[in-house]
Design a protein around this motif. Structure first.
Motif, PDB file in Angstrom:
ATOM      1  N   TRP A  10       2.494   0.855  -5.780  1.00 20.83           N
ATOM      2  CA  TRP A  10       1.556   1.719  -5.063  1.00 20.83           C
ATOM      3  C   TRP A  10       2.268   2.956  -4.519  1.00 20.83           C
ATOM      4  CZ3 TRP A  10      -3.723   1.493  -4.213  1.00 20.83           C
ATOM      5  CH2 TRP A  10      -4.236   2.334  -3.215  1.00 20.83           C
ATOM      6  N   GLN A  11       3.396   2.760  -3.868  1.00 23.92           N
ATOM      7  CA  GLN A  11       4.121   3.893  -3.277  1.00 23.92           C
ATOM      8  C   GLN A  11       4.629   4.855  -4.346  1.00 23.92           C
ATOM      9  OE1 GLN A  11       4.271   4.874  -0.225  1.00 23.92           O
ATOM     10  NE2 GLN A  11       3.186   3.076   0.582  1.00 23.92           N
ATOM     11  N   ALA A  12       5.032   4.313  -5.491  1.00 27.04           N
ATOM     12  CA  ALA A  12       5.523   5.167  -6.574  1.00 27.04           C
ATOM     13  C   ALA A  12       4.418   6.019  -7.182  1.00 27.04           C
ATOM     14  CB  ALA A  12       6.174   4.309  -7.654  1.00 27.04           C
ATOM     15  N   HIS A  13       3.159   5.611  -6.976  1.00 32.01           N
ATOM     16  CA  HIS A  13       2.031   6.318  -7.585  1.00 32.01           C
ATOM     17  C   HIS A  13       1.105   6.992  -6.579  1.00 32.01           C
ATOM     18  CE1 HIS A  13       3.333   3.771 -10.924  1.00 32.01           C
ATOM     19  NE2 HIS A  13       2.703   4.600 -11.724  1.00 32.01           N
ATOM     20  N   CYS A  14       1.371   6.831  -5.298  1.00 31.37           N
ATOM     21  CA  CYS A  14       0.500   7.427  -4.278  1.00 31.37           C
ATOM     22  C   CYS A  14       0.792   8.922  -4.167  1.00 31.37           C
ATOM     23  CB  CYS A  14       0.724   6.738  -2.937  1.00 31.37           C
ATOM     24  SG  CYS A  14      -0.410   7.298  -1.647  1.00 31.37           S
ATOM     25  N   VAL A  15      -0.166   9.731  -4.602  1.00 31.10           N
ATOM     26  CA  VAL A  15      -0.005  11.185  -4.594  1.00 31.10           C
ATOM     27  C   VAL A  15      -0.289  11.751  -3.207  1.00 31.10           C
ATOM     28  CG1 VAL A  15      -0.910  13.350  -5.556  1.00 31.10           C
ATOM     29  CG2 VAL A  15      -0.615  11.340  -7.029  1.00 31.10           C
ATOM     30  N   SER A  22      -8.169   6.473   2.392  1.00 29.69           N
ATOM     31  CA  SER A  22      -8.114   6.310   0.941  1.00 29.69           C
ATOM     32  C   SER A  22      -6.920   7.087   0.383  1.00 29.69           C
ATOM     33  CB  SER A  22      -9.397   6.842   0.296  1.00 29.69           C
ATOM     34  OG  SER A  22     -10.505   6.081   0.712  1.00 29.69           O
ATOM     35  N   ALA A  23      -6.475   6.677  -0.784  1.00 30.71           N
ATOM     36  CA  ALA A  23      -5.325   7.328  -1.400  1.00 30.71           C
ATOM     37  C   ALA A  23      -5.704   7.905  -2.749  1.00 30.71           C
ATOM     38  CB  ALA A  23      -4.187   6.328  -1.567  1.00 30.71           C
ATOM     39  N   LEU A  24      -4.990   8.937  -3.152  1.00 29.27           N
ATOM     40  CA  LEU A  24      -5.052   9.435  -4.514  1.00 29.27           C
ATOM     41  C   LEU A  24      -3.886   8.801  -5.252  1.00 29.27           C
ATOM     42  CD1 LEU A  24      -5.900  13.238  -4.219  1.00 29.27           C
ATOM     43  CD2 LEU A  24      -7.390  11.381  -4.953  1.00 29.27           C
ATOM     44  N   VAL A  25      -4.211   8.012  -6.281  1.00 29.31           N
ATOM     45  CA  VAL A  25      -3.200   7.239  -7.004  1.00 29.31           C
ATOM     46  C   VAL A  25      -3.073   7.779  -8.427  1.00 29.31           C
ATOM     47  CG1 VAL A  25      -2.592   4.943  -7.851  1.00 29.31           C
ATOM     48  CG2 VAL A  25      -3.642   5.200  -5.597  1.00 29.31           C
ATOM     49  N   ALA A  26      -1.854   8.069  -8.835  1.00 31.76           N
ATOM     50  CA  ALA A  26      -1.604   8.569 -10.189  1.00 31.76           C
ATOM     51  C   ALA A  26      -1.866   7.458 -11.208  1.00 31.76           C
ATOM     52  CB  ALA A  26      -0.175   9.066 -10.308  1.00 31.76           C
ATOM     53  N   ILE A  27      -2.520   7.816 -12.305  1.00 30.69           N
ATOM     54  CA  ILE A  27      -2.859   6.865 -13.357  1.00 30.69           C
ATOM     55  C   ILE A  27      -2.032   7.189 -14.597  1.00 30.69           C
ATOM     56  CG2 ILE A  27      -4.701   5.913 -14.779  1.00 30.69           C
ATOM     57  CD1 ILE A  27      -4.964   5.351 -11.735  1.00 30.69           C
ATOM     58  N   ASP A  28      -1.257   6.210 -15.047  1.00 30.13           N
ATOM     59  CA  ASP A  28      -0.364   6.429 -16.185  1.00 30.13           C
ATOM     60  C   ASP A  28      -1.049   6.261 -17.538  1.00 30.13           C
ATOM     61  OD1 ASP A  28       1.973   6.824 -14.577  1.00 30.13           O
ATOM     62  OD2 ASP A  28       2.051   4.662 -14.243  1.00 30.13           O
ATOM     63  N   ASP A 162      -9.171   2.784  -2.196  1.00 31.59           N
ATOM     64  CA  ASP A 162      -8.858   2.141  -0.928  1.00 31.59           C
ATOM     65  C   ASP A 162      -7.793   1.100  -1.218  1.00 31.59           C
ATOM     66  OD1 ASP A 162     -10.751   3.576   0.552  1.00 31.59           O
ATOM     67  OD2 ASP A 162     -12.349   2.167   0.019  1.00 31.59           O
ATOM     68  N   LYS A 163      -6.753   1.097  -0.428  1.00 36.34           N
ATOM     69  CA  LYS A 163      -5.641   0.189  -0.682  1.00 36.34           C
ATOM     70  C   LYS A 163      -6.070  -1.254  -0.454  1.00 36.34           C
ATOM     71  CE  LYS A 163      -0.743  -0.327   0.460  1.00 36.34           C
ATOM     72  NZ  LYS A 163       0.352   0.183   1.340  1.00 36.34           N
ATOM     73  N   PRO A 164      -5.888  -2.121  -1.441  1.00 39.22           N
ATOM     74  CA  PRO A 164      -6.269  -3.523  -1.271  1.00 39.22           C
ATOM     75  C   PRO A 164      -5.254  -4.275  -0.417  1.00 39.22           C
ATOM     76  CG  PRO A 164      -5.253  -3.227  -3.400  1.00 39.22           C
ATOM     77  CD  PRO A 164      -5.350  -1.851  -2.791  1.00 39.22           C
ATOM     78  N   ARG A 165      -5.661  -5.431   0.066  1.00 38.69           N
ATOM     79  CA  ARG A 165      -4.731  -6.335   0.734  1.00 38.69           C
ATOM     80  C   ARG A 165      -3.908  -7.053  -0.335  1.00 38.69           C
ATOM     81  NH1 ARG A 165      -9.585  -7.019   3.107  1.00 38.69           N
ATOM     82  NH2 ARG A 165      -9.970  -9.071   2.183  1.00 38.69           N
ATOM     83  N   THR A 166      -2.848  -7.696   0.078  1.00 40.84           N
ATOM     84  CA  THR A 166      -1.967  -8.378  -0.864  1.00 40.84           C
ATOM     85  C   THR A 166      -2.113  -9.892  -0.735  1.00 40.84           C
ATOM     86  OG1 THR A 166      -0.144  -8.296   0.719  1.00 40.84           O
ATOM     87  CG2 THR A 166      -0.281  -6.512  -0.900  1.00 40.84           C
ATOM     88  N   MET A 167      -2.002 -10.557  -1.857  1.00 43.94           N
ATOM     89  CA  MET A 167      -2.049 -12.023  -1.893  1.00 43.94           C
ATOM     90  C   MET A 167      -0.993 -12.508  -2.883  1.00 43.94           C
ATOM     91  SD  MET A 167      -5.096 -14.594  -3.245  1.00 43.94           S
ATOM     92  CE  MET A 167      -6.262 -14.185  -1.947  1.00 43.94           C
ATOM     93  N   ARG A 168      -0.346 -13.604  -2.511  1.00 45.81           N
ATOM     94  CA  ARG A 168       0.547 -14.268  -3.454  1.00 45.81           C
ATOM     95  C   ARG A 168       0.020 -15.679  -3.697  1.00 45.81           C
ATOM     96  NH1 ARG A 168       6.804 -14.218  -2.163  1.00 45.81           N
ATOM     97  NH2 ARG A 168       6.061 -15.284  -0.275  1.00 45.81           N
ATOM     98  N   VAL A 169      -0.144 -16.005  -4.985  1.00 42.99           N
ATOM     99  CA  VAL A 169      -0.529 -17.358  -5.376  1.00 42.99           C
ATOM    100  C   VAL A 169       0.689 -17.983  -6.046  1.00 42.99           C
ATOM    101  CG1 VAL A 169      -2.049 -18.781  -6.774  1.00 42.99           C
ATOM    102  CG2 VAL A 169      -2.946 -16.723  -5.658  1.00 42.99           C
ATOM    103  N   THR A 170       1.253 -18.982  -5.395  1.00 40.50           N
ATOM    104  CA  THR A 170       2.479 -19.620  -5.880  1.00 40.50           C
ATOM    105  C   THR A 170       2.156 -20.985  -6.475  1.00 40.50           C
ATOM    106  OG1 THR A 170       3.755 -18.510  -4.147  1.00 40.50           O
ATOM    107  CG2 THR A 170       4.789 -20.397  -5.243  1.00 40.50           C
ATOM    108  N   PHE A 171       2.518 -21.162  -7.734  1.00 44.96           N
ATOM    109  CA  PHE A 171       2.362 -22.458  -8.407  1.00 44.96           C
ATOM    110  C   PHE A 171       3.732 -23.140  -8.424  1.00 44.96           C
ATOM    111  CE2 PHE A 171      -1.305 -20.167 -10.046  1.00 44.96           C
ATOM    112  CZ  PHE A 171      -2.291 -21.153 -10.125  1.00 44.96           C
ATOM    113  N   THR A 172       3.882 -24.149  -7.583  1.00 39.76           N
ATOM    114  CA  THR A 172       5.151 -24.860  -7.506  1.00 39.76           C
ATOM    115  C   THR A 172       5.214 -25.953  -8.572  1.00 39.76           C
ATOM    116  OG1 THR A 172       4.261 -26.453  -5.918  1.00 39.76           O
ATOM    117  CG2 THR A 172       5.271 -24.453  -5.022  1.00 39.76           C
ATOM    118  N   GLY A 173       6.435 -26.407  -8.881  1.00 34.92           N
ATOM    119  CA  GLY A 173       6.591 -27.520  -9.807  1.00 34.92           C
ATOM    120  C   GLY A 173       6.339 -27.131 -11.247  1.00 34.92           C
TER     121      GLY A 173
END
Length: 458
Positions: A10-15, A22-28, A162-173
């Motif tokens: 996000w930071q690398a693409h936030c113009v 809200s942010a302007l985000v560069a689209i590759d 709009d910047k989304p929230r972050t979630m991590r889904v960890t599958f153990t084992g």
């Protein structure tokens, strides 16, 4: 401060950040298909807006294109040919790269983009298709947009977000034998609901995720949109770089230190954390009108909305195993890659589709997958077993008004959605892994793939 992978991209693409937040985000990269591509390109042309950087925009014929062998521009959908011819003309006029109906690189958007190295770790990629999140498996931030947003991205190179929230889904084992990435995704959605990821960018992590091959990671990320996530992605690793090496649009090497930074830092915090024991998972199958209506294949149908039970014609407490099916389908951007077809062929080899099955089909995810499968003889295994072998495309992953299964059929399908009418009027769809589709096709009823694997091994 430690950062998440999402934050780094996000930071690398936030113009710019606007007063509203809200942010302007560069689209590759922008990827179009024939169902919406012509409309977006023609609208831009009518407004006098050229594509800002045609080298970053790609289009393919995948959604409406016929998958019968020997196809051309003709489709079973009334008026469908116009989508193809108009997209072709608009793409040529705009100067963008087009993978046409019979191009050797034609295929489903989310299959060919990784195959060709168009999607790369750390890039932003958008397409007017909700399953664009599939491509996050390569460590990209990829998400689905609308046609008007596609126009904006092509004309300006940015999108307002709009910047989304972050979630991590960890599958153990570790996953047990016979359990797949598709089962991981369905188990997550069944446990936390189809809206569980709403407003989030979801990173999949953990031992079980790291153990997946790249194509299985695509299956997991593909289903992030069924979790209502803005995007799903996995940190790139040595497997990712090896997969991308030598592909047409990929760099010559991945020695740049930047590639190694594309992972969440130790100690990075997420707005939401979910942990799932992968070893506890079983093959999953859907039963209702949403992917969240999914259950272990050897369980009993749970209590759910009355409409869902009415649609699927299964009462609470009914066993899923042994439910008669009419149609078996392997295809889609979820489970139609070469590794999917290899596993399915290995399981069906030496068996036949049950006489009660009215239709059984395999639709490769791309023309390259089709050629590779044929070179390995997988097509022969499928046809000898009683499956119809097709050309690549989205096909009956969704009902576009053309091709259909026999009305009233109960389908076992490797696709991603079981909404009412998804595969045609009156069609009852159960989504599952390709292995479960094969086992069920052979038995003529919903069947456990682990049992067929044990049978075959004896």
């Amino acid at each position: 401060m430690p950062s998440t992978l999402f934050e780094k991209i996000w930071q690398a693409h936030c113009v710019d950040t606007m007063p509203s937040g809200s942010a302007l985000v560069a689209i590759d990269r922008v990827f179009l298909h024939e169902r919406t591509g012509a409309a977006a390109l023609k609208s831009m042309a009518a407004a006098g807006r050229p594509v800002r950087d045609p080298a970053r925009v790609f289009a393919v014929m995948d959604h409406i294109v016929d998958t019968r062998i020997g196809r051309g521009d003709g489709t079973l959908m009334e008026g469908g040919s116009a989508f193809i011819t108009e997209t072709r003309a608009a793409a040529h006029a705009a100067g963008i790269t087009l993978f046409d109906v019979n191009d050797p690189d034609q295929g489903i958007t989310h299959v060919i983009s990784p195959e060709l190295g168009i999607v790369l770790p750390g890039v932003t990629l958008v397409a007017p298709d909700s399953h664009t999140c599939t491509q996050g498996a390569l460590g990209a931030l990829a998400w689905g947009i609308g046609s008007s947003e596609a126009e904006h991205a092509m004309a300006t190179g940015v999108l307002r977000l709009d910047k989304p929230r972050t979630m991590r889904v960890t599958f153990t084992g570790k996953l047990a034998a016979g359990v797949t990435a598709k089962d991981m995704a369905l188990a997550l959605i069944a446990a936390h609901g189809a809206g569980g990821g709403a407003g989030h960018a979801v990173e999949f992590a953990g031992e079980a995720v790291e153990a997946l091959d790249i194509e299985a990671r695509m299956t997991l990320c593909n289903m992030a949109t069924e979790f209502s996530a803005m995007a799903g992605f996995i940190a790139p690793d040595a497997k990712t770089f090896a997969y991308l090496a030598g592909r047409r649009y990929a760099p010559a090497n991945f020695d740049d230190p930047y590639w190694k930074t594309l992972r969440s830092d130790e100690g990075a915090t997420f707005d939401t954390e979910i942990v799932i024991d992968a070893a506890s998972l079983a093959p999953m199958v859907s039963w209702g009108t949403s992917p969240q209506h999914s259950m272990p294949i050897d369980g009993a149908v749970p209590q759910g909305p009355e409409r869902a039970h009415r649609y699927i014609d299964l009462a609470p407490g009914a066993a899923m195993l042994g439910t008669p099916i009419d149609v078996a389908f392997i295809g889609s951007c979820t489970n139609a890659r070469l590794s999917d077809l290899r596993r399915a062929a290995a399981l069906v080899k030496g068996h036949r589709v049950a006489d009660t099955i009215r239709k059984a089909m395999v639709v490769p995810g791309s023309s390259a997958v089709k050629r590779a499968a044929e070179a390995e003889g997988l097509d022969t295994i499928f046809t000898e077993a009683g499956f119809e072998w097709r050309a690549s495309g989205c096909s009956l992953c969704f009902f576009a008004g053309g091709e259909r299964f026999p009305e009233g059929s109960r389908t076992i399908s490797s696709t991603n959605r079981n909404f009412e009418g998804r595969q045609g009027p009156g069609i009852r769809t159960h989504i599952a892994s390709p292995e479960t589709v094969i086992a069920s096709a052979v038995a003529g009823v919903i069947a456990d793939p682990r049992e067929l694997a044990r049978e075959s091994a004896q």
